[in-house]
Design a protein around this motif. Structure first.
Motif, mmCIF file in Angstrom:
data_model
loop_
_atom_site.group_PDB
_atom_site.id
_atom_site.type_symbol
_atom_site.label_atom_id
_atom_site.label_comp_id
_atom_site.label_asym_id
_atom_site.label_seq_id
_atom_site.Cartn_x
_atom_site.Cartn_y
_atom_site.Cartn_z
ATOM 1 N N MET A 191 0.816 -1.214 0.000
ATOM 2 C CA MET A 191 0.000 0.000 0.000
ATOM 3 C C MET A 191 0.855 1.271 0.000
ATOM 4 S SD MET A 191 -3.024 -1.206 -0.136
ATOM 5 C CE MET A 191 -3.997 0.270 0.199
ATOM 6 N N ARG A 192 1.955 1.255 0.747
ATOM 7 C CA ARG A 192 2.794 2.461 0.849
ATOM 8 C C ARG A 192 4.262 2.083 0.622
ATOM 9 N NH1 ARG A 192 -0.566 2.867 5.240
ATOM 10 N NH2 ARG A 192 1.126 2.255 6.655
ATOM 11 N N PRO A 193 4.708 1.971 -0.619
ATOM 12 C CA PRO A 193 6.120 1.667 -0.873
ATOM 13 C C PRO A 193 7.013 2.797 -0.354
ATOM 14 C CG PRO A 193 4.786 1.445 -2.872
ATOM 15 C CD PRO A 193 3.943 2.147 -1.861
ATOM 16 N N GLY A 194 8.257 2.437 -0.028
ATOM 17 C CA GLY A 194 9.207 3.453 0.416
ATOM 18 C C GLY A 194 10.136 2.909 1.478
ATOM 19 N N PRO A 195 10.963 3.801 2.083
ATOM 20 C CA PRO A 195 11.896 3.379 3.132
ATOM 21 C C PRO A 195 11.216 3.309 4.498
ATOM 22 C CG PRO A 195 12.226 5.697 2.616
ATOM 23 C CD PRO A 195 11.166 5.213 1.685
ATOM 24 N N TYR A 196 11.670 2.348 5.339
ATOM 25 C CA TYR A 196 11.109 2.184 6.677
ATOM 26 C C TYR A 196 12.232 1.858 7.655
ATOM 27 C CZ TYR A 196 6.476 2.226 4.616
ATOM 28 O OH TYR A 196 5.334 2.616 3.951
ATOM 29 N N PRO A 197 12.042 2.208 8.939
ATOM 30 C CA PRO A 197 13.078 1.908 9.939
ATOM 31 C C PRO A 197 13.253 0.399 10.122
ATOM 32 C CG PRO A 197 11.521 3.548 10.759
ATOM 33 C CD PRO A 197 10.933 2.995 9.506
ATOM 34 N N PHE A 198 14.511 -0.012 10.168
ATOM 35 C CA PHE A 198 14.811 -1.422 10.390
ATOM 36 C C PHE A 198 14.796 -1.721 11.882
ATOM 37 C CE2 PHE A 198 17.982 -4.611 11.517
ATOM 38 C CZ PHE A 198 17.518 -5.705 10.791
ATOM 39 N N GLU A 199 14.376 -2.943 12.198
ATOM 40 C CA GLU A 199 14.460 -3.407 13.583
ATOM 41 C C GLU A 199 14.923 -4.861 13.579
ATOM 42 O OE1 GLU A 199 9.947 -4.842 14.584
ATOM 43 O OE2 GLU A 199 10.355 -2.680 14.709
ATOM 44 N N GLU A 200 15.490 -5.269 14.675
ATOM 45 C CA GLU A 200 16.031 -6.627 14.782
ATOM 46 C C GLU A 200 14.913 -7.673 14.659
ATOM 47 O OE1 GLU A 200 19.161 -7.498 14.881
ATOM 48 O OE2 GLU A 200 19.885 -5.418 14.919
ATOM 49 N N GLN A 201 15.283 -8.816 14.083
ATOM 50 C CA GLN A 201 14.354 -9.943 13.913
ATOM 51 C C GLN A 201 13.119 -9.561 13.103
ATOM 52 O OE1 GLN A 201 15.217 -13.103 14.952
ATOM 53 N NE2 GLN A 201 17.154 -12.068 15.447
ATOM 54 N N LEU A 202 13.342 -8.713 12.113
ATOM 55 C CA LEU A 202 12.249 -8.262 11.255
ATOM 56 C C LEU A 202 11.999 -9.298 10.157
ATOM 57 C CD1 LEU A 202 10.282 -5.971 10.382
ATOM 58 C CD2 LEU A 202 12.147 -5.094 8.967
ATOM 59 N N THR A 203 10.788 -9.840 10.093
ATOM 60 C CA THR A 203 10.433 -10.801 9.054
ATOM 61 C C THR A 203 9.834 -10.070 7.858
ATOM 62 O OG1 THR A 203 8.209 -11.140 9.912
ATOM 63 C CG2 THR A 203 9.959 -12.558 10.790
ATOM 64 N N ALA A 204 9.782 -10.773 6.723
ATOM 65 C CA ALA A 204 9.192 -10.172 5.516
ATOM 66 C C ALA A 204 7.719 -9.845 5.751
ATOM 67 C CB ALA A 204 9.355 -11.134 4.344
ATOM 68 N N LYS A 205 7.029 -10.696 6.453
ATOM 69 C CA LYS A 205 5.605 -10.456 6.727
ATOM 70 C C LYS A 205 5.399 -9.178 7.524
ATOM 71 C CE LYS A 205 1.562 -12.755 8.730
ATOM 72 N NZ LYS A 205 1.074 -13.999 9.410
ATOM 73 N N LYS A 206 6.223 -8.995 8.571
ATOM 74 C CA LYS A 206 6.092 -7.785 9.389
ATOM 75 C C LYS A 206 6.528 -6.559 8.599
ATOM 76 C CE LYS A 206 7.210 -5.903 13.940
ATOM 77 N NZ LYS A 206 7.920 -6.137 15.220
ATOM 78 N N ALA A 207 7.561 -6.718 7.762
ATOM 79 C CA ALA A 207 8.030 -5.588 6.945
ATOM 80 C C ALA A 207 6.923 -5.098 6.029
ATOM 81 C CB ALA A 207 9.252 -6.002 6.137
ATOM 82 N N VAL A 208 6.169 -6.031 5.428
ATOM 83 C CA VAL A 208 5.054 -5.639 4.553
ATOM 84 C C VAL A 208 3.997 -4.877 5.352
ATOM 85 C CG1 VAL A 208 3.160 -6.523 3.136
ATOM 86 C CG2 VAL A 208 5.469 -7.469 2.878
ATOM 87 N N SER A 209 3.796 -5.268 6.603
ATOM 88 C CA SER A 209 2.792 -4.568 7.424
ATOM 89 C C SER A 209 3.185 -3.113 7.672
ATOM 90 C CB SER A 209 2.608 -5.306 8.756
ATOM 91 O OG SER A 209 3.767 -5.180 9.577
ATOM 92 N N PHE A 210 4.492 -2.824 7.707
ATOM 93 C CA PHE A 210 4.928 -1.439 7.858
ATOM 94 C C PHE A 210 4.415 -0.581 6.697
ATOM 95 C CE2 PHE A 210 9.017 -2.183 10.560
ATOM 96 C CZ PHE A 210 8.227 -2.741 11.549
ATOM 97 N N GLY A 211 4.336 -1.191 5.510
ATOM 98 C CA GLY A 211 3.887 -0.468 4.329
ATOM 99 C C GLY A 211 2.387 -0.527 4.119
ATOM 100 N N GLY A 212 1.638 -0.869 5.144
ATOM 101 C CA GLY A 212 0.181 -0.874 5.046
ATOM 102 C C GLY A 212 -0.402 -2.164 4.531
ATOM 103 N N GLY A 213 0.451 -3.190 4.337
ATOM 104 C CA GLY A 213 -0.033 -4.479 3.868
ATOM 105 C C GLY A 213 -0.031 -4.589 2.356
ATOM 106 N N TYR A 214 -0.551 -5.727 1.866
ATOM 107 C CA TYR A 214 -0.556 -6.006 0.435
ATOM 108 C C TYR A 214 -1.682 -5.242 -0.264
ATOM 109 C CZ TYR A 214 2.293 -10.046 1.824
ATOM 110 O OH TYR A 214 3.268 -10.861 2.339
ATOM 111 N N THR A 215 -1.466 -4.969 -1.553
ATOM 112 C CA THR A 215 -2.544 -4.440 -2.388
ATOM 113 C C THR A 215 -3.394 -5.609 -2.901
ATOM 114 O OG1 THR A 215 -1.295 -4.573 -4.459
ATOM 115 C CG2 THR A 215 -1.020 -2.573 -3.131
ATOM 116 N N ASP A 216 -4.481 -5.255 -3.576
ATOM 117 C CA ASP A 216 -5.359 -6.303 -4.118
ATOM 118 C C ASP A 216 -4.667 -7.119 -5.205
ATOM 119 O OD1 ASP A 216 -7.319 -5.408 -2.432
ATOM 120 O OD2 ASP A 216 -8.251 -4.095 -3.928
ATOM 121 N N LYS A 217 -3.668 -6.516 -5.863
ATOM 122 C CA LYS A 217 -2.999 -7.213 -6.961
ATOM 123 C C LYS A 217 -1.794 -8.025 -6.507
ATOM 124 C CE LYS A 217 -4.200 -3.663 -10.363
ATOM 125 N NZ LYS A 217 -3.651 -2.706 -11.358
#
Length: 505
Positions: A191-217
Motif C-alpha cells: 500500500m505504501r512503498p518506500g523506506p522504513y526503519p529497520f528493527e532486529e528480527q524483522l520478518t518479511a511479513k512484518k516488513a510488509v505490514s509497515f507499508g500498510g499491507g498487500y494491495t489487491d494485486k
C-alpha cells in the motif's frame, strides 16, 4: 566584662563554622570511587588558612600547582586520597593540625556524538543521565535510533563499551554515541512503498505490514529481496517468515507482470509490463531520468534459468517481465579554478579539455589560459600534469584552470614587446633584457614607467637600477634626431646623442 568577651568570641566562631559548612555544602560529593583527572576543577579548603584555600583546574598531565607544596600529582587520586596527602604534607612544618577539605568544584566533560543535533563535550554534573546529555546536545536528529545508545567508559586503565537506556547515569569522560537509524525498502504491491526503519528480527511479513499491507494485486507468494553482499547485489526469493536485513529492498510481486525501475529516475517503483516495451518507454513510465543519470546504457537485473543476471543494455532493448531496471548515475568530469561555472559535468566519450571548459562557460579574465592542469587517478596513484587544450579527458578527471601570475608590460623600442611574469626584486635593466633589449632606435636613457597609484596612472622617473612593480608598463622611446640639409655631404636625420654639438669645418 570577661563573660561578655567570651560570648563575643563564641559568636564569631559560630559564624565562621556556619559559613564553612555552607561553602562546603555548595559542591556535592563526587560519585563513589571517582578519581581526579585532567580538566577537573578542584576546590581545596584549609580551615583558618585563606592563602592555602584554592580552586584550580587539573592540568592535562594530572598535576596541580599548590601553595607552599609546589606541583602535586593529583591525577588518579580520589578526593579522600588528596585530602590525606595534603594533611600529611602541610603538617610537616607548614600548618599545625591542618583541617583540609577537598571537593570537586566542576567535573570534566562528558562527550555526546552520533545522531544528535550539536555533538561535542558538555560539563558533567551530578545526576547526569544519558537522556539529559542528549538534551544538552540539542536532542536527537531525524535519523537517530532512540533506543540505540552506547557508552564508552574508561575505568582503571581499561575501556569498555556497552548498550545503555536513556536512564543510565553518566560519569565524567564518558562518551555517549547515538546510533543512526537503519532502513529497509518496500516496493511493488504494497500500500505504501518506500523506506522504513529497520528493527532486529524483522520478518518479511512484518516488513510488509509497515507499508500498510498487500494491495489487491499482490501475489503474497512472490516476495523478492535485493541485497548487497561482498560479492555484489543479489536478488533472491524469500518466504514471509524469512528475516530482512538492513538496506534490503523487499519487492512484492503481483499477479500481473511488472517491471521495476530504480536509481536515477524521477518516480521509481513498479509499473505494468506490456508486450514489446522498450527500456526507453519503461523509463518514461517512471517520469524519465534525472539530470545525474547515465543516459546511454542501463543496467537490467533479470532472472534467467533460476539465476539472476546483470545486463547492460541500450535504450532500444526490449524489457522482459519482472525485470529490475537500475539507472546508474552518469560518469562525470570536474572543472575548477578560473572558469565561469565550476562544477561537475557529464562525461562525453572523446571529449577534450577544450570541450569541457566550454561546458563550464569558458575561462575567466583572470585565467592563465595556457596553463591547464589535469588530475587523474590511475592504478599507480593520483597524477597531476599540465595538459594542452586538445588533450582527451576520461571519467573522474579534475581540470584546474590556473589564475594568472603577476605581470609587467614592455612596449616601444624593444625587440620583443609584450607581457612578462613579474618576479620580486626585478630591476628595470633586467626587465628590458627579458624583452630582448632595446632596438637600434631605442633610447635606454629615455625610458618611462607608467604605474597605477591609487587607481590613477602616473609616469614615474626611473633608472636602469629601479625596481619594477607588478602591472607596470615600461615604454622605451625612440632616440631623438636632428636633421641636416644644405651644403653637406650627407643630408637627413641623425640620431641625437646627449652632449652632441654642431661644429663648422
Amino acid at each position: 566584662m570577661g563573660t561578655r568577651v567570651i560570648s563575643c568570641w563564641l559568636a564569631v566562631l559560630l559564624l565562621v563554622l556556619t559559613t564553612w559548612h555552607a561553602v562546603a555544602g555548595e559542591t556535592k560529593g563526587p560519585p563513589a570511587g571517582y578519581r581526579i583527572g585532567p580538566n577537573d576543577v578542584i576546590r581545596i579548603q584549609v580551615f583558618g588558612e585563606e592563602d592555602l584555600s584554592v580552586e584550580a583546574r587539573v592540568s592535562g598531565d594530572g598535576k596541580l600547582d599548590y601553595p607552599l607544596l609546589g606541583v602535586l600529582q593529583v591525577g588518579g587520586k580520589t578526593t579522600q586520597d588528596l585530602q590525606a596527602l595534603l594533611t600529611k604534607r602541610l603538617s610537616a612544618g607548614y600548618v599545625r593540625s591542618p583541617k583540609v577539605t577537598v571537593s570537586i568544584a566542576r567535573h570534566r566533560n562528558v562527550y555526546v556524538s552520533g545522531e544528535v543535533k550539536t555533538p561535542g563535550g558538555f560539563p558533567f554534573e551530578d545526576g547526569l543521565t544519558a537522556q539529559k546529555a542528549v538534551t544538552m546536545a540539542g536532542g536527537f536528529t531525524d535519523k537517530a535510533v532512540r533506543n540505540g545508545l552506547t557508552i564508552t567508559r574508561r575505568s582503571e586503565g581499561h575501556e569498555q563499551t556497552f548498550n545503555a537506556p536513556l536512564t543510565t547515569p553518566l560519569l565524567p569522560d564518558d562518551m555517549l554515541v547515538v546510533a543512526q537509524l537503519q532502513k529497509f525498502y518496500l516496493m511493488g504491491e504494497v500500500m505504501r512503498p518506500g523506506p522504513y526503519p529497520f528493527e532486529e528480527q524483522l520478518t518479511a511479513k512484518k516488513a510488509v505490514s509497515f507499508g500498510g499491507g498487500y494491495t489487491d494485486k499482490a501475489d503474497k507468494k512472490t516476495l523478492k529481496v535485493t541485497r548487497v553482499t561482498e560479492s555484489g547485489a543479489q536478488t533472491i526469493a524469500i518466504g514471509p517468515d524469512d528475516l530482512i536485513l538492513p538496506s534490503d529492498i523487499l519487492a512484492v510481486g503481483s499477479h500481473n507482470y511488472k517491471v521495476y525501475i530504480s536509481g536515477e529516475v524521477r518516480a521509481p517503483g513498479a509499473y505494468p509490463y506490456s508486450e514489446n516495451i522498450s527500456l526507453q518507454k519503461a523509463l518514461t513510465l517512471a517520469g524519465g531520468v534525472t539530470e545525474k543519470a547515465d543516459r546511454k546504457e542501463m543496467t537490467v537485473r533479470r532472472v534467467v534459468g533460476g539465476q539472476e543476471q546483470t545486463l547492460v543494455l541500450p535504450l532500444e532493448a526490449a524489457v522482459q517481465p519482472e525485470d529490475l531496471i537500475v539507472v546508474r548515475e552518469g560518469q562525470k568530469v570536474y572543472v575548477t579554478g578560473e572558469v565561469k561555472t565550476p562544477g561537475r559535468y557529464a562525461y562525453e566519450a572523446g571529449a577534450t579539455v577544450q570541450r569541457v571548459l566550454t561546458l563550464a562557460g569558458g575561462v575567466t579574465e583572470k585565467a592563465e589560459a595556457s596553463v591547464v592542469k589535469l588530475t587523474r587517478t590511475t592504478a599507480e596513484g593520483v597524477e597531476t600534469t599540465v595538459v594542452a587544450l586538445d588533450a582527451a579527458v576520461v571519467p573522474e578527471d579534475i581540470i584546474l584552470v590556473v589564475p594568472k601570475s603577476d605581470r609587467f608590460y614592455v612596449s616601444g623600442e624593444v625587440k620583443n614587446p609584450g607581457g612578462y611574469a613579474h618576479k620580486e626584486g626585478l630591476s628595470l635593466q633586467k626587465a628590458l633584457a627579458m624583452a630582448g633589449g632595446a632596438t637600434e632606435k631605442g633610447d635606454v636613457e629615455r625610458v618611462q614607467v607608467v604605474r597605477i597609484v591609487n587607481h590613477q596612472e602616473e609616469h614615474v622617473a626611473v633608472t636602469l637600477e629601479s625596481l619594477v612593480l607588478p602591472e607596470d608598463t615600461i615604454v622605451v622611446a625612440e632616440r631623438q634626431k636632428v636633421y641636416v640639409t644644405g651644403e653637406v655631404r650627407t643630408r637627413g636625420g641623425i640620431r641625437m646623442r646627449r652632449g652632441c654639438r654642431c661644429r663648422r669645418r
